[in-house]
Motif scaffolding. Structure first.
Motif, PDB file in Angstrom:
ATOM      1  N   VAL A  23       1.272  -2.734  -6.662  1.00  0.00           N
ATOM      2  CA  VAL A  23       2.405  -4.156  -6.823  1.00  0.00           C
ATOM      3  C   VAL A  23       2.881  -4.156  -5.301  1.00  0.00           C
ATOM      4  O   VAL A  23       2.795  -5.180  -4.595  1.00  0.00           O
ATOM      5  N   PHE A  24       3.204  -3.092  -4.530  1.00  0.00           N
ATOM      6  CA  PHE A  24       3.915  -3.772  -2.981  1.00  0.00           C
ATOM      7  C   PHE A  24       3.235  -4.702  -2.515  1.00  0.00           C
ATOM      8  O   PHE A  24       2.934  -5.101  -1.954  1.00  0.00           O
ATOM      9  N   LEU A  25       2.052  -3.741  -2.740  1.00  0.00           N
ATOM     10  CA  LEU A  25       1.186  -4.793  -1.923  1.00  0.00           C
ATOM     11  C   LEU A  25       0.461  -6.444  -1.807  1.00  0.00           C
ATOM     12  O   LEU A  25       0.477  -6.855  -1.166  1.00  0.00           O
ATOM     13  N   GLY A  56      13.491  -7.189   5.992  1.00  0.00           N
ATOM     14  CA  GLY A  56      12.782  -6.361   6.656  1.00  0.00           C
ATOM     15  C   GLY A  56      11.310  -6.951   6.170  1.00  0.00           C
ATOM     16  O   GLY A  56      10.558  -5.932   6.109  1.00  0.00           O
ATOM     17  N   LEU A  57      11.267  -7.896   6.552  1.00  0.00           N
ATOM     18  CA  LEU A  57       9.286  -7.962   5.766  1.00  0.00           C
ATOM     19  C   LEU A  57       8.959  -8.632   7.372  1.00  0.00           C
ATOM     20  O   LEU A  57       8.061  -8.687   7.428  1.00  0.00           O
ATOM     21  N   LEU A  58       9.662  -8.362   8.437  1.00  0.00           N
ATOM     22  CA  LEU A  58       8.698  -8.527   9.409  1.00  0.00           C
ATOM     23  C   LEU A  58       8.631  -7.107  10.123  1.00  0.00           C
ATOM     24  O   LEU A  58       7.411  -7.214  10.985  1.00  0.00           O
ATOM     25  N   ASP A  59       9.019  -5.808   9.250  1.00  0.00           N
ATOM     26  CA  ASP A  59       8.766  -4.866  10.131  1.00  0.00           C
ATOM     27  C   ASP A  59       7.331  -4.509   9.817  1.00  0.00           C
ATOM     28  O   ASP A  59       6.711  -4.563   9.225  1.00  0.00           O
ATOM     29  N   GLN A  64       8.121  -1.098   5.788  1.00  0.00           N
ATOM     30  CA  GLN A  64       8.456  -1.666   4.437  1.00  0.00           C
ATOM     31  C   GLN A  64       7.918  -0.713   3.123  1.00  0.00           C
ATOM     32  O   GLN A  64       8.861  -1.204   2.742  1.00  0.00           O
ATOM     33  N   LEU A  65       6.732   0.165   3.657  1.00  0.00           N
ATOM     34  CA  LEU A  65       6.469   0.704   2.546  1.00  0.00           C
ATOM     35  C   LEU A  65       7.607   2.043   1.802  1.00  0.00           C
ATOM     36  O   LEU A  65       8.108   1.888   0.790  1.00  0.00           O
ATOM     37  N   ARG A  66       7.846   2.422   3.124  1.00  0.00           N
ATOM     38  CA  ARG A  66       8.875   3.638   2.690  1.00  0.00           C
ATOM     39  C   ARG A  66      10.194   2.799   2.620  1.00  0.00           C
ATOM     40  O   ARG A  66      11.307   3.696   1.881  1.00  0.00           O
ATOM     41  N   ASN A  67      10.785   1.740   3.462  1.00  0.00           N
ATOM     42  CA  ASN A  67      11.829   1.314   2.832  1.00  0.00           C
ATOM     43  C   ASN A  67      11.770   1.142   0.913  1.00  0.00           C
ATOM     44  O   ASN A  67      13.220   0.702   0.201  1.00  0.00           O
ATOM     45  N   PHE A  68      10.533   0.304   0.419  1.00  0.00           N
ATOM     46  CA  PHE A  68       9.995   0.242  -0.834  1.00  0.00           C
ATOM     47  C   PHE A  68      10.633   1.049  -1.156  1.00  0.00           C
ATOM     48  O   PHE A  68      11.177   1.327  -2.807  1.00  0.00           O
ATOM     49  N   TYR A  69      10.079   2.489  -1.009  1.00  0.00           N
ATOM     50  CA  TYR A  69       9.888   3.447  -2.170  1.00  0.00           C
ATOM     51  C   TYR A  69      11.833   3.887  -1.782  1.00  0.00           C
ATOM     52  O   TYR A  69      12.386   4.165  -3.241  1.00  0.00           O
ATOM     53  N   LEU A  70      11.992   4.114  -1.169  1.00  0.00           N
ATOM     54  CA  LEU A  70      13.204   4.590  -0.365  1.00  0.00           C
ATOM     55  C   LEU A  70      14.216   3.817  -1.455  1.00  0.00           C
ATOM     56  O   LEU A  70      15.386   4.299  -2.236  1.00  0.00           O
ATOM     57  N   LEU A 275      12.782 -11.428  -7.991  1.00  0.00           N
ATOM     58  CA  LEU A 275      12.596 -11.182  -9.307  1.00  0.00           C
ATOM     59  C   LEU A 275      11.136 -10.776  -9.627  1.00  0.00           C
ATOM     60  O   LEU A 275      11.297  -9.832 -10.616  1.00  0.00           O
ATOM     61  N   VAL A 276      10.324 -11.187  -9.042  1.00  0.00           N
ATOM     62  CA  VAL A 276       9.402 -11.872  -9.659  1.00  0.00           C
ATOM     63  C   VAL A 276       8.465 -10.048  -9.615  1.00  0.00           C
ATOM     64  O   VAL A 276       8.058  -9.362 -10.283  1.00  0.00           O
ATOM     65  N   GLN A 277       8.743  -9.118  -8.623  1.00  0.00           N
ATOM     66  CA  GLN A 277       8.384  -7.651  -7.742  1.00  0.00           C
ATOM     67  C   GLN A 277       8.896  -6.900  -8.569  1.00  0.00           C
ATOM     68  O   GLN A 277       8.870  -5.992  -9.503  1.00  0.00           O
ATOM     69  N   ALA A 278      10.559  -7.346  -8.840  1.00  0.00           N
ATOM     70  CA  ALA A 278      11.613  -6.486  -9.840  1.00  0.00           C
ATOM     71  C   ALA A 278      10.963  -6.082 -10.902  1.00  0.00           C
ATOM     72  O   ALA A 278      10.401  -4.767 -11.799  1.00  0.00           O
ATOM     73  N   LEU A 279      10.586  -7.481 -11.722  1.00  0.00           N
ATOM     74  CA  LEU A 279      10.120  -7.519 -13.141  1.00  0.00           C
ATOM     75  C   LEU A 279       8.602  -6.685 -13.124  1.00  0.00           C
ATOM     76  O   LEU A 279       8.553  -6.327 -14.516  1.00  0.00           O
ATOM     77  N   VAL A 280       7.953  -7.474 -12.231  1.00  0.00           N
ATOM     78  CA  VAL A 280       6.213  -6.815 -12.414  1.00  0.00           C
ATOM     79  C   VAL A 280       6.541  -5.297 -12.218  1.00  0.00           C
ATOM     80  O   VAL A 280       5.812  -4.183 -13.251  1.00  0.00           O
TER      81      VAL A 280
END
Lengths: 314, 323, 359
Positions: A23-25, A56-59, A64-70, A275-280
């Motif tokens: 989903v993140f990708l 954080g979208l330019l990291d 980004q992936l790490r932040n996403f998991y955290l 919001l889309v991301q959270a719902l998915v």
């Protein structure tokens, strides 16, 4: 039993992890307009970049992936940017989920009661008028898109019965049509499935034996057939219950119910990426959790599966 | 138990009388196991017995044929041409059905009859393309998944992951990322549709892969590819036909859904979903409901017919129903 | 009787033959040479083969356990045992459908199990063929006889052009007593016996040397079994084929086989020349099997005593059994105590009377 559940849980967690990553990708592929908020046209490129940087979208992607998991581990689902700017997604959901769950559970109960009754009725009249009649119902519901028949139900349901066309939480009568509409496809699925199960089951030798012993048809139905029928039912029930959260897109939007159903649609059409991301994420996790609970519940009910999967049979 | 007397009697019977040789008939022996059963002949026979299915087959064949030749028939109008009322010089809006406009016009004065067939054509085209893709790709993945054992665990895991995300979401995301167009619609549905087919084919292959004739082929050193093509796929043709028939209503349903949530085809391409949406906007005015009614009826007839045909074919192609 | 050292060094001991004529089954070089001189050449040899399948749990199911035997060129070796005894697994291990977990399978002295060179793989694929049990299931219903019969040829590139392929199919069909024009038909148009013959033609077209016949007649109508058996015998005579004939039917095996191996729960329990085995069976399981053969005479059948094999009659807890050649060409699975017992029986020569009705 515990060992099987733990193994199954581990399996689910791995799947969940992979789905989250996927989903993140996918989200990185979304148009970035979805992050700027309402004033997208007025922003200068520098301002746009500043917003992206702040989020954080330019990291680099791994940061980004790490932040996403955290973030997920903290239970943080992010903040809406357009739908209700700067409101945490959790708050938005908290207001909507109760409606969807209330309707979902109502429809689930209705579809179980009516669907199983219909299925039994069909099996008992196999090949006769009522079997054919209900079969046509099932065919119609399965084949025709919901958008079509739900529209006509609203259109003529309100004009013939005088029920209100729009939802009002304080008016019980306004709950009737949405509930019925929502349960139609569930009724069809339950009825068809139970009919097939019963027809297969009634041809089996142990039923013939029960009959030969002089057991009444009613007792055979209750003690043997229906009891066995609830095992597969237990497999998908948890998932169905969980999925009531997601609500029904068609029905909620037709009757203006302030539930979850329309939220994803709205989020997508208004390009509210967080919001889309959270719902998915929520929907995918619900699916995995539902399957997990279903399998465990089924293992509790059906000793064959437990033994087979544990490997204790031999 | 035999009584002593019975035993005596039996003892007294001459040995020849105890046993007589059965007449050996080589003809009869040859015929054991013989049958003139032919799979396809029986399938067709069972299918033809289903009168409803036969009727719907004829109906659908003519409808599909009509849909594709309709633009070339005389007196047909352009589905996107906006007609002008000669008296007022304005758009011929919401003109009720009459001799000139058989199904009336829509809210901007386009001919509904022409739009309906054009929309049916678009939706069927999408459904057929997606259906074919489902067969080709789904069967390919399913065949490998079921027959190439080293890949089995990996593909099962991959399937579990993908199938955990609801189809609705995948469809919406893809349509959202790619922006609405004819191609987007097809890509979105192709991305999700093959999953079910792959699992279906895989389950079928698992059922037939260990039958003796496959072992025989392996003994003869037949390569996996040819075993799949020659030994497995011919047994799956019938279920594939069925799946395509069933996928048509499915695809049309998804098209309607995507249109409903605003991710459908652009408005200048008529499709059943677009027509339905246009009809929905004016449905509160009873006089204009024909705009909802016509597309809904055509759509329902098509989806129900293909659904019934698919199931009838599934029943007919099941060898258990052949006797 | 047998010294301790002899037990422990079962397969490497050079002078086992001295010990009252008891040889370990796994022959060493000297023994092999000896046998070669006396009998025909060994075409196939299994050495301590083990076949196992993944069980439902962690423990594998052992279908074939430590099986060793040799097949001589031109003979028919019968392999009998009850359902689930592992006889089919052995056959399938030889044609490499089942993987072996341990041991070696040698074809003409070359190892053919496990990973083998491509060219040997091709050769083995051609030279070892299999005839299947159920002619209803072993032919692809959706292919024409023409394809079914020539399937193997496609794989080995066994023809130059279409004409040659057709000629070969025609020849194979004629050899099994079918008309060449049947090539254009589908399997469902044939009877069970005819289908089995198609299966045989499919094997023959590869010009094999060794054929595994896995219960080739047990699903055929009784009246045509003889036809197929005679066809197999004819072909053997004409082409010098070697058969491994797997069956559960002792009468059939006695009719067709030169030597018979008896299998029980994954292990060979006895192997001997057919007549020897039927006259003087040693292992209690073999004896139980023989006693169960129905006799076409109700008076004898009535008096006949059917022995029941009880595996607990062996006490293998301290003294595990080995596969030994107890008499020239007569192998049996036994431990030391049993070997003594069997030898005594052989010396007394009083075994033959037990199964008088079989003589």
């Amino acid at each position: 039993m515990l060992k099987y559940s733990l193994r199954r849980l581990l399996h689910s967690l791995v799947t969940l992890f992979m789905v989250l990553t996927l989903v993140f990708l996918l989200m990185r592929l979304l148009p970035v307009e979805g992050y700027y908020g309402e004033r997208a046209d007025k922003l200068t490129p520098a301002q746009k970049e500043a917003i992206l940087r702040k989020m954080g979208l330019l990291d680099p992607w791994y940061v980004q992936l790490r932040n996403f998991y955290l973030q997920l581990l903290r239970g943080d689902l992010g903040v809406s940017v357009i739908y209700r700017a700067n409101v945490p997604v959790k708050e938005i959901l908290a207001a909507k989920i109760p409606y969807s769950v209330a309707f979902g559970l109502g429809a689930l109960v209705l579809s179980l009661v009516a669907g199983l009754a219909m299925g039994i009725h069909m099996a008992q009249n196999k090949g006769l008028f009522w079997d054919k009649f209900w079969t046509w119902y099932v065919v119609f519901i399965n084949a025709v898109p919901g958008a079509v028949y739900l529209l006509f139900i609203q259109l003529y349901g309100t004009s013939i019965t005088g029920l209100p066309m729009l939802f009002d939480r304080y008016n019980v009568r306004s709950w009737i049509l949405p509930l019925v509409s929502m349960s139609l496809s569930g009724i069809a699925a339950n009825a068809m499935w139970l009919r097939r199960f019963m027809v297969d089951e009634l041809n089996k030798d142990y039923i013939r034996l029960a009959r030969a012993k002089g057991m009444s048809s009613r007792a055979i139905m209750v003690k043997h057939v229906l009891r066995n029928a609830f095992v597969p039912l237990a497999n998908y029930l948890p998932a169905s219950i969980l999925f009531t959260i997601s609500g029904s897109i068609y029905v909620e939007s037709l009757y203006s119910i302030p539930g979850m159903g329309g939220l994803l649609v709205t989020a997508i059409s208004r390009q509210d990426n967080p919001l889309v991301q959270a719902l998915v994420l929520i929907y995918s996790s619900l699916g995995i959790l539902g399957l997990f609970l279903g399998d465990v519940l089924m293992a509790i009910l059906d000793p064959r599966i437990r033994l087979e999967k544990q490997g204790g049979a031999r | 138990m035999m009584t002593a007397k019975e035993k005596e009697v039996i003892q007294a019977i001459e040995e020849q009388e105890l046993f007589t040789f059965a007449q050996y008939d080589p003809e009869a022996a040859e015929r054991t196991g013989y049958s003139d059963y032919s799979y396809w002949r029986s399938t067709i026979r069972v299918f033809l017995r289903n009168k409803t299915a036969v009727f719907l087959l004829i109906l659908m064949t003519s409808l599909v044929a009509f849909t594709f030749i309709q633009p070339y028939l005389p007196g047909q109008k352009d589905p996107i041409k906006i007609h002008i009322d000669p008296n007022t010089g304005l758009q011929l809006r919401n003109h009720p059905p009459d001799k000139e406009f058989w199904f009336g016009t829509n809210s901007i004065g386009q001919d509904l009859w022409a739009r309906l067939w054009s929309g049916t054509r678009t939706s069927l085209l999408i459904a057929i393309i997606v259906g074919i893709w489902e067969i080709v790709f789904g069967t390919f993945v399913g065949a490998i998944w079921g027959y190439v054992r080293p890949l089995e665990a990996f593909l099962t895991e991959a399937y579990n992951v993908i199938s955990n995300i609801p189809t609705t979401i995948i469809l919406m995301l893809i349509a959202y990322i790619l922006r609405p167009s004819f191609q987007t619609m097809i890509i979105a549905m192709c991305a999700t549709g093959w999953l079910g087919m792959a699992r279906f084919v895989r389950n079928q292959i698992v059922i037939i892969r260990d039958r003796e004739y496959n072992l025989a082929s392996r003994c003869l050193g037949t390569p996996t590819g040819r075993i799949i093509v020659k030994n497995l796929l011919p047994y799956l043709v019938s279920v594939m036909v069925m799946r395509v028939a069933l996928s048509i209503p499915g695809t049309i349903g998804w098209e309607v859904f995507l249109t409903y949530i605003g991710l459908g085809l652009p408005l200048n391409i008529p499709s059943l979903g677009n027509l339905l949406n246009e009809g929905r906007r004016v449905m509160m005015a009873p006089a204009l409901r024909y705009q909802l009614f016509f597309p809904a009826v055509v759509l329902s007839v098509i989806t129900v017919s293909f659904y019934v045909l698919g199931n009838a074919f599934a029943d007919a192609s099941d060898p258990r129903n052949h006797f | 009787m047998m010294s301790e050292t002899c037990i422990k060094t079962q397969s490497t001991n050079m002078n086992t033959g001295v010990n009252q004529g008891i040889n370990p089954a796994v022959a060493d070089g000297a023994l092999e040479a000896e046998q070669k001189a006396k009998k025909a050449e060994v075409i196939l040899e299994l050495k301590n083969v083990r076949v196992q399948f993944k069980g439902k749990g962690r423990k594998p199911i052992v279908a074939v356990n430590d099986v060793s035997f040799q097949v001589y060129k031109g003979e028919t070796l019968g392999l009998v045992g009850e359902t689930g005894s592992g006889k089919t697994s052995i056959g399938r291990a030889i044609v490499r459908i089942n993987e072996t977990a341990a041991g070696e399978i040698l074809f003409k002295g070359r190892r053919i199990n496990g990973v083998i060179p491509k060219e040997l793989d091709r050769e083995v694929t051609r030279k070892i063929q299999m005839i299947f049990q159920d002619p209803m299931a072993s032919l692809n219903e959706r292919a024409k006889v023409d394809y079914i019969v020539s399937e193997g040829l496609y794989n080995i590139g066994g023809f130059k052009d279409e004409a040659e392929r057709r000629a070969k199919v025609e020849k194979a069909l004629l050899e099994v007593g079918l008309l060449p024009e049947f090539a254009s038909r589908f399997p469902h148009e044939f009877s069970g016996g005819q289908r089995q013959r198609i299966g045989i033609a499919r094997a023959l077209i590869m010009e094999p040397e060794f054929i595994i016949a896995d219960e080739p007649i047990s699903s055929l109508d009784v009246s045509i079994r003889a036809q197929v058996l005679n066809l197999l015998l004819d072909l053997q005579k004409k082409k010098g084929l070697t058969y491994l004939f797997i069956s559960h039917d002792l009468s059939v095996v006695r009719f067709i086989a030169d030597r018979v191996a008896v299998m029980y729960k994954g292990r060979l329990v006895e192997l001997a020349d057919t007549e020897e085995l039927f006259h003087s069976p040693l292992h209690p399981y073999t004896r139980a099997l023989l006693s169960a053969i129905p006799v076409p005479d109700p008076r004898i059948e009535k008096k006949k005593k059917v022995l029941v094999y009880d595996p607990s009659c062996h006490d293998y807890s301290k003294d595990p059994p080995r596969w030994v050649e107890i008499k020239k060409g007569h192998f049996v699975l036994a431990n030391n105590a049993e070997i003594d017992q069997y030898l005594a029986k052989i010396d007394a020569g009083g075994l033959a009377n037990e199964f008088l009705w079989l003589q």
